[in-house]
Design a protein around this motif. Structure first.
Motif, PDB file in Angstrom:
ATOM      1  N   GLN A   5      34.889  53.139  51.882  1.00  0.00           N
ATOM      2  CA  GLN A   5      33.941  52.312  51.130  1.00  0.00           C
ATOM      3  C   GLN A   5      33.333  51.209  52.005  1.00  0.00           C
ATOM      4  N   ARG A   8      29.709  48.398  51.685  1.00  0.00           N
ATOM      5  CA  ARG A   8      29.460  47.680  50.428  1.00  0.00           C
ATOM      6  C   ARG A   8      29.689  46.198  50.669  1.00  0.00           C
ATOM      7  N   VAL A  67      38.052  45.476  40.106  1.00  0.00           N
ATOM      8  CA  VAL A  67      38.991  46.523  40.543  1.00  0.00           C
ATOM      9  C   VAL A  67      38.355  47.901  40.363  1.00  0.00           C
ATOM     10  N   ARG A  68      37.757  48.123  39.217  1.00  0.00           N
ATOM     11  CA  ARG A  68      37.109  49.424  38.967  1.00  0.00           C
ATOM     12  C   ARG A  68      35.906  49.633  39.882  1.00  0.00           C
ATOM     13  N   ALA A  69      35.094  48.594  40.055  1.00  0.00           N
ATOM     14  CA  ALA A  69      33.901  48.713  40.896  1.00  0.00           C
ATOM     15  C   ALA A  69      34.263  49.058  42.343  1.00  0.00           C
ATOM     16  N   LEU A  70      35.397  48.526  42.798  1.00  0.00           N
ATOM     17  CA  LEU A  70      35.824  48.761  44.182  1.00  0.00           C
ATOM     18  C   LEU A  70      36.808  49.925  44.317  1.00  0.00           C
ATOM     19  N   GLU A  71      37.088  50.584  43.195  1.00  0.00           N
ATOM     20  CA  GLU A  71      37.993  51.738  43.176  1.00  0.00           C
ATOM     21  C   GLU A  71      39.374  51.399  43.730  1.00  0.00           C
ATOM     22  N   ILE A  72      39.914  50.255  43.311  1.00  0.00           N
ATOM     23  CA  ILE A  72      41.264  49.849  43.684  1.00  0.00           C
ATOM     24  C   ILE A  72      42.223  50.612  42.776  1.00  0.00           C
ATOM     25  N   VAL A  73      43.140  51.384  43.347  1.00  0.00           N
ATOM     26  CA  VAL A  73      44.039  52.202  42.526  1.00  0.00           C
ATOM     27  C   VAL A  73      45.501  51.765  42.604  1.00  0.00           C
ATOM     28  N   THR A  77      46.216  46.143  47.716  1.00  0.00           N
ATOM     29  CA  THR A  77      45.110  46.727  48.474  1.00  0.00           C
ATOM     30  C   THR A  77      44.424  45.567  49.181  1.00  0.00           C
ATOM     31  N   ARG A  90      39.770  48.839  54.872  1.00  0.00           N
ATOM     32  CA  ARG A  90      40.448  48.864  53.581  1.00  0.00           C
ATOM     33  C   ARG A  90      41.812  49.512  53.782  1.00  0.00           C
ATOM     34  N   SER A  92      45.738  50.310  51.553  1.00  0.00           N
ATOM     35  CA  SER A  92      46.626  50.178  50.407  1.00  0.00           C
ATOM     36  C   SER A  92      48.051  50.103  50.916  1.00  0.00           C
TER      37      SER A  92
END
Length: 108
Positions: A5, A8, A67-73, A77, A90, A92
Protein backbone atom coordinates in the motif's frame (compact mmCIF):
# COMPACT_ATOMS: atom_id res chain seq x y z
CA UNK A 1 8.91 -4.39 6.71
CA UNK A 2 7.03 -4.63 3.46
CA UNK A 3 6.12 -1.96 0.98
CA UNK A 4 2.41 -2.87 0.75
CA UNK A 5 0.00 0.00 0.00
CA UNK A 6 2.90 2.36 -0.62
CA UNK A 7 2.17 5.66 -2.22
CA UNK A 8 -1.03 6.39 -0.30
CA UNK A 9 -0.79 9.60 1.69
CA UNK A 10 -2.08 10.19 5.21
CA UNK A 11 -2.39 13.83 6.22
CA UNK A 12 -2.33 15.32 9.72
CA UNK A 13 -6.12 15.64 9.82
CA UNK A 14 -6.63 11.96 9.02
CA UNK A 15 -3.91 10.98 11.48
CA UNK A 16 -5.24 13.22 14.23
CA UNK A 17 -1.85 14.82 14.92
CA UNK A 18 1.02 16.50 13.13
CA UNK A 19 3.41 14.49 10.99
CA UNK A 20 7.08 14.25 11.89
CA UNK A 21 9.33 16.77 10.18
CA UNK A 22 11.30 14.02 8.40
CA UNK A 23 9.26 10.83 8.95
CA UNK A 24 6.42 9.40 11.04
CA UNK A 25 6.07 5.96 12.60
CA UNK A 26 2.35 5.16 12.85
CA UNK A 27 1.45 2.28 15.15
CA UNK A 28 -2.01 0.71 15.20
CA UNK A 29 -2.61 -0.97 18.56
CA UNK A 30 -5.39 -2.53 20.57
CA UNK A 31 -5.95 -2.53 24.32
CA UNK A 32 -5.07 -6.14 25.11
CA UNK A 33 -2.26 -6.58 22.60
CA UNK A 34 0.94 -7.63 24.39
CA UNK A 35 3.24 -7.14 21.35
CA UNK A 36 1.82 -3.61 21.01
CA UNK A 37 3.50 -2.60 24.27
CA UNK A 38 6.92 -3.78 23.11
CA UNK A 39 6.34 -2.16 19.72
CA UNK A 40 5.49 1.15 21.46
CA UNK A 41 8.83 1.06 23.29
CA UNK A 42 10.79 0.18 20.15
CA UNK A 43 9.21 2.91 18.03
CA UNK A 44 9.53 5.52 20.79
CA UNK A 45 13.23 4.63 21.14
CA UNK A 46 13.85 4.99 17.41
CA UNK A 47 11.89 8.26 17.22
CA UNK A 48 13.98 9.63 20.11
CA UNK A 49 17.21 8.61 18.37
CA UNK A 50 16.48 10.22 15.00
CA UNK A 51 15.76 13.94 14.86
CA UNK A 52 12.58 14.86 13.01
CA UNK A 53 10.95 11.43 13.40
CA UNK A 54 7.61 11.23 15.23
CA UNK A 55 5.88 8.19 16.73
CA UNK A 56 2.08 8.16 16.69
CA UNK A 57 0.08 5.37 18.30
CA UNK A 58 -3.51 4.88 17.16
CA UNK A 59 -6.11 2.82 19.03
CA UNK A 60 -7.45 0.58 16.26
CA UNK A 61 -10.81 0.12 17.98
CA UNK A 62 -11.35 3.87 18.34
CA UNK A 63 -10.37 4.64 14.72
CA UNK A 64 -12.14 1.80 12.89
CA UNK A 65 -12.85 3.87 9.75
CA UNK A 66 -9.12 4.59 9.33
CA UNK A 67 -8.28 0.94 10.08
CA UNK A 68 -10.63 -0.17 7.30
CA UNK A 69 -9.38 2.47 4.85
CA UNK A 70 -5.79 1.33 5.40
CA UNK A 71 -6.69 -2.38 5.44
CA UNK A 72 -5.21 -2.96 8.90
CA UNK A 73 -6.03 -6.58 9.82
CA UNK A 74 -4.00 -7.13 12.99
CA UNK A 75 -2.22 -5.28 15.74
CA UNK A 76 0.41 -4.11 15.97
CA UNK A 77 0.70 -2.80 12.44
CA UNK A 78 3.32 -0.14 11.76
CA UNK A 79 3.33 2.29 8.86
CA UNK A 80 6.40 4.35 8.02
CA UNK A 81 5.49 7.67 6.43
CA UNK A 82 7.82 10.09 4.71
CA UNK A 83 7.74 13.83 5.46
CA UNK A 84 4.74 14.33 3.15
CA UNK A 85 2.74 11.52 4.77
CA UNK A 86 3.24 8.97 1.99
CA UNK A 87 3.35 5.35 3.19
CA UNK A 88 6.76 3.93 2.29
CA UNK A 89 6.83 0.80 4.48
CA UNK A 90 4.30 -1.34 6.32
CA UNK A 91 4.70 -4.23 8.77
CA UNK A 92 2.43 -6.37 10.94
CA UNK A 93 3.59 -7.88 14.20
CA UNK A 94 6.29 -6.73 16.57
CA UNK A 95 9.14 -5.18 14.55
CA UNK A 96 12.81 -5.52 15.36
CA UNK A 97 14.56 -2.26 16.18
CA UNK A 98 17.08 -2.82 13.36
CA UNK A 99 14.25 -3.18 10.83
CA UNK A 100 12.62 0.06 12.01
CA UNK A 101 15.95 1.91 11.78
CA UNK A 102 16.48 0.50 8.25
CA UNK A 103 12.99 1.59 7.21
CA UNK A 104 13.61 5.10 8.55
CA UNK A 105 16.94 5.15 6.73
CA UNK A 106 15.17 4.37 3.46
CA UNK A 107 12.87 7.38 4.02
CA UNK A 108 15.60 9.83 4.95
Amino acid sequence: MTSGQTGRRIDAAELGTELGERATLVQFSSAFCQPCRATRRTLADVAAMVEGVAHVEIDAEARIALVRALEIVRTPTVLVLDASGRIVRRASGQPRKADVIAAIGAVL
